[in-house]
Motif scaffolding. Sequence first.
Motif, PDB file in Angstrom:
ATOM      1  N   ALA A   9       0.831  -1.216   0.000  1.00  0.00           N
ATOM      2  CA  ALA A   9       0.000   0.000   0.000  1.00  0.00           C
ATOM      3  C   ALA A   9       0.855   1.250   0.000  1.00  0.00           C
ATOM      4  O   ALA A   9       0.497   2.245   0.619  1.00  0.00           O
ATOM      5  CB  ALA A   9      -0.937  -0.006   1.209  1.00  0.00           C
ATOM      6  N   SER A  10       1.979   1.209  -0.715  1.00  0.00           N
ATOM      7  CA  SER A  10       2.825   2.392  -0.797  1.00  0.00           C
ATOM      8  C   SER A  10       2.390   3.272  -1.962  1.00  0.00           C
ATOM      9  O   SER A  10       1.694   4.264  -1.771  1.00  0.00           O
ATOM     10  CB  SER A  10       4.295   1.993  -0.952  1.00  0.00           C
ATOM     11  N   VAL A  11       2.768   2.944  -3.190  1.00  0.00           N
ATOM     12  CA  VAL A  11       2.407   3.736  -4.368  1.00  0.00           C
ATOM     13  C   VAL A  11       1.749   2.865  -5.433  1.00  0.00           C
ATOM     14  O   VAL A  11       0.607   3.090  -5.827  1.00  0.00           O
ATOM     15  CB  VAL A  11       3.645   4.448  -4.952  1.00  0.00           C
ATOM     16  N   ALA A  12       2.466   1.852  -5.896  1.00  0.00           N
ATOM     17  CA  ALA A  12       1.938   1.013  -6.980  1.00  0.00           C
ATOM     18  C   ALA A  12       0.636   0.329  -6.566  1.00  0.00           C
ATOM     19  O   ALA A  12      -0.298   0.215  -7.373  1.00  0.00           O
ATOM     20  CB  ALA A  12       2.978  -0.026  -7.378  1.00  0.00           C
ATOM     21  N   GLY A  13       0.562  -0.138  -5.303  1.00  0.00           N
ATOM     22  CA  GLY A  13      -0.638  -0.840  -4.846  1.00  0.00           C
ATOM     23  C   GLY A  13      -1.887   0.017  -4.871  1.00  0.00           C
ATOM     24  O   GLY A  13      -2.887  -0.347  -5.487  1.00  0.00           O
ATOM     25  N   PRO A  14      -1.889   1.186  -4.202  1.00  0.00           N
ATOM     26  CA  PRO A  14      -3.066   2.051  -4.272  1.00  0.00           C
ATOM     27  C   PRO A  14      -3.376   2.535  -5.686  1.00  0.00           C
ATOM     28  O   PRO A  14      -4.545   2.718  -6.031  1.00  0.00           O
ATOM     29  CB  PRO A  14      -2.683   3.226  -3.362  1.00  0.00           C
ATOM     30  N   ALA A  15      -2.342   2.726  -6.519  1.00  0.00           N
ATOM     31  CA  ALA A  15      -2.587   3.179  -7.893  1.00  0.00           C
ATOM     32  C   ALA A  15      -3.345   2.125  -8.684  1.00  0.00           C
ATOM     33  O   ALA A  15      -4.334   2.429  -9.372  1.00  0.00           O
ATOM     34  CB  ALA A  15      -1.266   3.515  -8.582  1.00  0.00           C
ATOM     35  N   VAL A  16      -2.919   0.865  -8.608  1.00  0.00           N
ATOM     36  CA  VAL A  16      -3.621  -0.176  -9.367  1.00  0.00           C
ATOM     37  C   VAL A  16      -4.983  -0.476  -8.738  1.00  0.00           C
ATOM     38  O   VAL A  16      -5.952  -0.792  -9.446  1.00  0.00           O
ATOM     39  CB  VAL A  16      -2.754  -1.443  -9.486  1.00  0.00           C
ATOM     40  N   ALA A  17      -5.094  -0.348  -7.406  1.00  0.00           N
ATOM     41  CA  ALA A  17      -6.392  -0.545  -6.750  1.00  0.00           C
ATOM     42  C   ALA A  17      -7.391   0.508  -7.211  1.00  0.00           C
ATOM     43  O   ALA A  17      -8.584   0.214  -7.399  1.00  0.00           O
ATOM     44  CB  ALA A  17      -6.219  -0.487  -5.229  1.00  0.00           C
ATOM     45  N   HIS A  18      -6.936   1.735  -7.380  1.00  0.00           N
ATOM     46  CA  HIS A  18      -7.798   2.814  -7.887  1.00  0.00           C
ATOM     47  C   HIS A  18      -8.404   2.441  -9.231  1.00  0.00           C
ATOM     48  O   HIS A  18      -9.627   2.525  -9.426  1.00  0.00           O
ATOM     49  CB  HIS A  18      -6.973   4.091  -8.010  1.00  0.00           C
ATOM     50  N   TRP A  19      -7.546   2.019 -10.163  1.00  0.00           N
ATOM     51  CA  TRP A  19      -8.040   1.710 -11.509  1.00  0.00           C
ATOM     52  C   TRP A  19      -8.898   0.455 -11.531  1.00  0.00           C
ATOM     53  O   TRP A  19      -9.966   0.434 -12.158  1.00  0.00           O
ATOM     54  CB  TRP A  19      -6.860   1.566 -12.466  1.00  0.00           C
ATOM     55  N   LEU A  20      -8.463  -0.601 -10.865  1.00  0.00           N
ATOM     56  CA  LEU A  20      -9.254  -1.839 -10.869  1.00  0.00           C
ATOM     57  C   LEU A  20     -10.608  -1.622 -10.210  1.00  0.00           C
ATOM     58  O   LEU A  20     -11.620  -2.181 -10.654  1.00  0.00           O
ATOM     59  CB  LEU A  20      -8.486  -2.947 -10.158  1.00  0.00           C
ATOM     60  N   GLY A  21     -10.639  -0.805  -9.149  1.00  0.00           N
ATOM     61  CA  GLY A  21     -11.916  -0.485  -8.525  1.00  0.00           C
ATOM     62  C   GLY A  21     -12.842   0.247  -9.475  1.00  0.00           C
ATOM     63  O   GLY A  21     -14.050  -0.017  -9.522  1.00  0.00           O
ATOM     64  N   ARG A  22     -12.304   1.164 -10.249  1.00  0.00           N
ATOM     65  CA  ARG A  22     -13.114   1.880 -11.236  1.00  0.00           C
ATOM     66  C   ARG A  22     -13.646   0.938 -12.311  1.00  0.00           C
ATOM     67  O   ARG A  22     -14.732   1.151 -12.856  1.00  0.00           O
ATOM     68  CB  ARG A  22     -12.285   2.985 -11.896  1.00  0.00           C
ATOM     69  N   TYR A  23     -12.874  -0.110 -12.611  1.00  0.00           N
ATOM     70  CA  TYR A  23     -13.299  -1.061 -13.641  1.00  0.00           C
ATOM     71  C   TYR A  23     -14.209  -2.153 -13.095  1.00  0.00           C
ATOM     72  O   TYR A  23     -14.579  -3.072 -13.813  1.00  0.00           O
ATOM     73  CB  TYR A  23     -12.068  -1.704 -14.293  1.00  0.00           C
ATOM     74  N   GLY A  24     -14.555  -2.094 -11.813  1.00  0.00           N
ATOM     75  CA  GLY A  24     -15.526  -3.018 -11.263  1.00  0.00           C
ATOM     76  C   GLY A  24     -14.956  -4.252 -10.602  1.00  0.00           C
ATOM     77  O   GLY A  24     -15.710  -5.176 -10.268  1.00  0.00           O
ATOM     78  N   TYR A  25     -13.672  -4.313 -10.386  1.00  0.00           N
ATOM     79  CA  TYR A  25     -13.064  -5.458  -9.711  1.00  0.00           C
ATOM     80  C   TYR A  25     -13.268  -5.362  -8.197  1.00  0.00           C
ATOM     81  O   TYR A  25     -13.374  -4.275  -7.639  1.00  0.00           O
ATOM     82  CB  TYR A  25     -11.566  -5.536 -10.017  1.00  0.00           C
ATOM     83  N   ASP A  26     -13.298  -6.509  -7.563  1.00  0.00           N
ATOM     84  CA  ASP A  26     -13.371  -6.607  -6.111  1.00  0.00           C
ATOM     85  C   ASP A  26     -11.929  -6.668  -5.600  1.00  0.00           C
ATOM     86  O   ASP A  26     -11.267  -7.699  -5.690  1.00  0.00           O
ATOM     87  CB  ASP A  26     -14.146  -7.868  -5.716  1.00  0.00           C
ATOM     88  N   VAL A  27     -11.427  -5.553  -5.055  1.00  0.00           N
ATOM     89  CA  VAL A  27     -10.001  -5.418  -4.763  1.00  0.00           C
ATOM     90  C   VAL A  27      -9.760  -5.348  -3.257  1.00  0.00           C
ATOM     91  O   VAL A  27     -10.432  -4.601  -2.542  1.00  0.00           O
ATOM     92  CB  VAL A  27      -9.421  -4.149  -5.419  1.00  0.00           C
ATOM     93  N   THR A  28      -8.785  -6.113  -2.800  1.00  0.00           N
ATOM     94  CA  THR A  28      -8.282  -6.018  -1.432  1.00  0.00           C
ATOM     95  C   THR A  28      -6.803  -5.682  -1.486  1.00  0.00           C
ATOM     96  O   THR A  28      -6.050  -6.295  -2.254  1.00  0.00           O
ATOM     97  CB  THR A  28      -8.474  -7.344  -0.673  1.00  0.00           C
ATOM     98  N   VAL A  29      -6.384  -4.709  -0.687  1.00  0.00           N
ATOM     99  CA  VAL A  29      -4.973  -4.345  -0.587  1.00  0.00           C
ATOM    100  C   VAL A  29      -4.492  -4.719   0.806  1.00  0.00           C
ATOM    101  O   VAL A  29      -5.063  -4.269   1.801  1.00  0.00           O
ATOM    102  CB  VAL A  29      -4.760  -2.833  -0.824  1.00  0.00           C
ATOM    103  N   VAL A  30      -3.452  -5.538   0.879  1.00  0.00           N
ATOM    104  CA  VAL A  30      -2.889  -5.939   2.168  1.00  0.00           C
ATOM    105  C   VAL A  30      -1.535  -5.255   2.334  1.00  0.00           C
ATOM    106  O   VAL A  30      -0.744  -5.175   1.396  1.00  0.00           O
ATOM    107  CB  VAL A  30      -2.760  -7.476   2.280  1.00  0.00           C
ATOM    108  N   GLU A  31      -1.291  -4.726   3.529  1.00  0.00           N
ATOM    109  CA  GLU A  31      -0.066  -3.971   3.809  1.00  0.00           C
ATOM    110  C   GLU A  31       0.492  -4.407   5.158  1.00  0.00           C
ATOM    111  O   GLU A  31      -0.227  -4.408   6.155  1.00  0.00           O
ATOM    112  CB  GLU A  31      -0.359  -2.474   3.798  1.00  0.00           C
ATOM    113  N   ILE A  32       1.764  -4.762   5.178  1.00  0.00           N
ATOM    114  CA  ILE A  32       2.376  -5.274   6.393  1.00  0.00           C
ATOM    115  C   ILE A  32       2.462  -4.220   7.491  1.00  0.00           C
ATOM    116  O   ILE A  32       2.365  -4.538   8.678  1.00  0.00           O
ATOM    117  CB  ILE A  32       3.776  -5.859   6.079  1.00  0.00           C
ATOM    118  N   ALA A  33       2.621  -2.953   7.118  1.00  0.00           N
ATOM    119  CA  ALA A  33       2.687  -1.875   8.115  1.00  0.00           C
ATOM    120  C   ALA A  33       1.312  -1.662   8.744  1.00  0.00           C
ATOM    121  O   ALA A  33       0.278  -1.936   8.129  1.00  0.00           O
ATOM    122  CB  ALA A  33       3.171  -0.584   7.477  1.00  0.00           C
ATOM    123  N   ALA A  34       1.307  -1.144   9.943  1.00  0.00           N
ATOM    124  CA  ALA A  34       0.041  -0.939  10.657  1.00  0.00           C
ATOM    125  C   ALA A  34      -0.768   0.225  10.097  1.00  0.00           C
ATOM    126  O   ALA A  34      -1.964   0.329  10.349  1.00  0.00           O
ATOM    127  CB  ALA A  34       0.322  -0.703  12.138  1.00  0.00           C
TER     128      ALA A  34
END
Length: 397
Positions: A9-34
């Motif tokens: 959930a640094s840069v690439a993860g939220p960026a691809v989650a943004h686009w996939l969410g707009r395209y209707g995908y069911d997206v989960t982002v997991v991040e090791i940091a709290a």
Amino acid sequence: MMKVLVSGASVAGPAVAHWLGRYGYDVTVVEIAAALRHGGYAVDFRGPVNLEVLSRMGVLDDLRARQTGGSPMRFVDSAGRQLLRLPGEFAGGELEVLRSDLSRVLYEHSRDKATYRFGDSIAGLTEHAGGVDVRFESGIEETYDLVIGADGLHSIVRRLAFGPEQDYVRHLGYYIAGWEVPNMLGISGDALMYNVPGRLASVGADRRDPATAGTMFLFKSPELAYDRRDREQQKAIIAAAFADLGWYVPQLLEGLPSATELYFDSISRVDVDRWSSGRIVLLGDAGYGATVGGMGTSTAVVAAYVLAGELATSGGDYRAAFQRYEAQLRRPVAKTQSGGNRTGKFLAPGTHFGLAARNRLLSQPFLLNQMLKLGEKVSNLVELRSYSVEQRQFVQE
């Protein structure tokens, strides 16, 4: 509706989650940091391709409101006399923001389109005909249609799905560190850079909070064995590497023991022969990163746009989407990565002759302008496509 797991959930993860969410995908982002990480260096975007992707995401105005403006770099000797000055656009491009601000903006623009799970990470991946079974460190087990490794240079997904880190990550001969300190030195304006052969110490004021300053320490070294989760061990390595230097180094090192947001890593690059394996694909630094100087952040944002767009227009054929994603980006990424090979040698040449040569050459306006033009040219090697959210098809611009 395909279920997609994104690791990181640094840069690439939220960026691809943004686009996939707009395209209707069911997206989960997991991040090791709290939580989202604070601190970190400034990152830059340059050229029309980078800015166009940020515009299409709807984040460009938010980032411009947070831009640093670029920080000129002034190389000095131990008495503070100027040896070389580089303008803000040399490092800052057309848009420079703190990495933490970029991460925050991308998260805020994607959190209504994706589920974020902080404080957890992937422990196991098992791919089969129906998807990928994922076991998390928390004990949760779920099945996803696709898994995207956007978890950086030390990617867990790459290790689990492709092989051990040493097969893909190449040490480039330097280590880099940074932490915040109170601006007791009264630094303002230019970031100050002090060199001896093979080492660099730097300090620059935080433009939003002049009472705070950020440091950058870089040193030449063979690959070191240390625990990446042991901050005290890393602090000891940094202190030992710079213990004998003068200038402002002793004062800056005084802030190291109490630093809570320490960045320390090798300058390395990642080379993976193929970025996907079945239903699992690598994005950004996990597949083709360079620690610093390789335009990795801007490349990751553009790559996220391409990967999501190709998936959305693939009609469910993720293998074809992964192939098109890699075909579009493989050559441009190789060009941007090559900059990372030179970063350590540029910032901290290993000899007195190398230091003098760098200062002399970059004091010439013509050579400096040529380097700026080359950076912009490399940033624009991707031939940007438009992906239709509604019709799920793309057209060549």
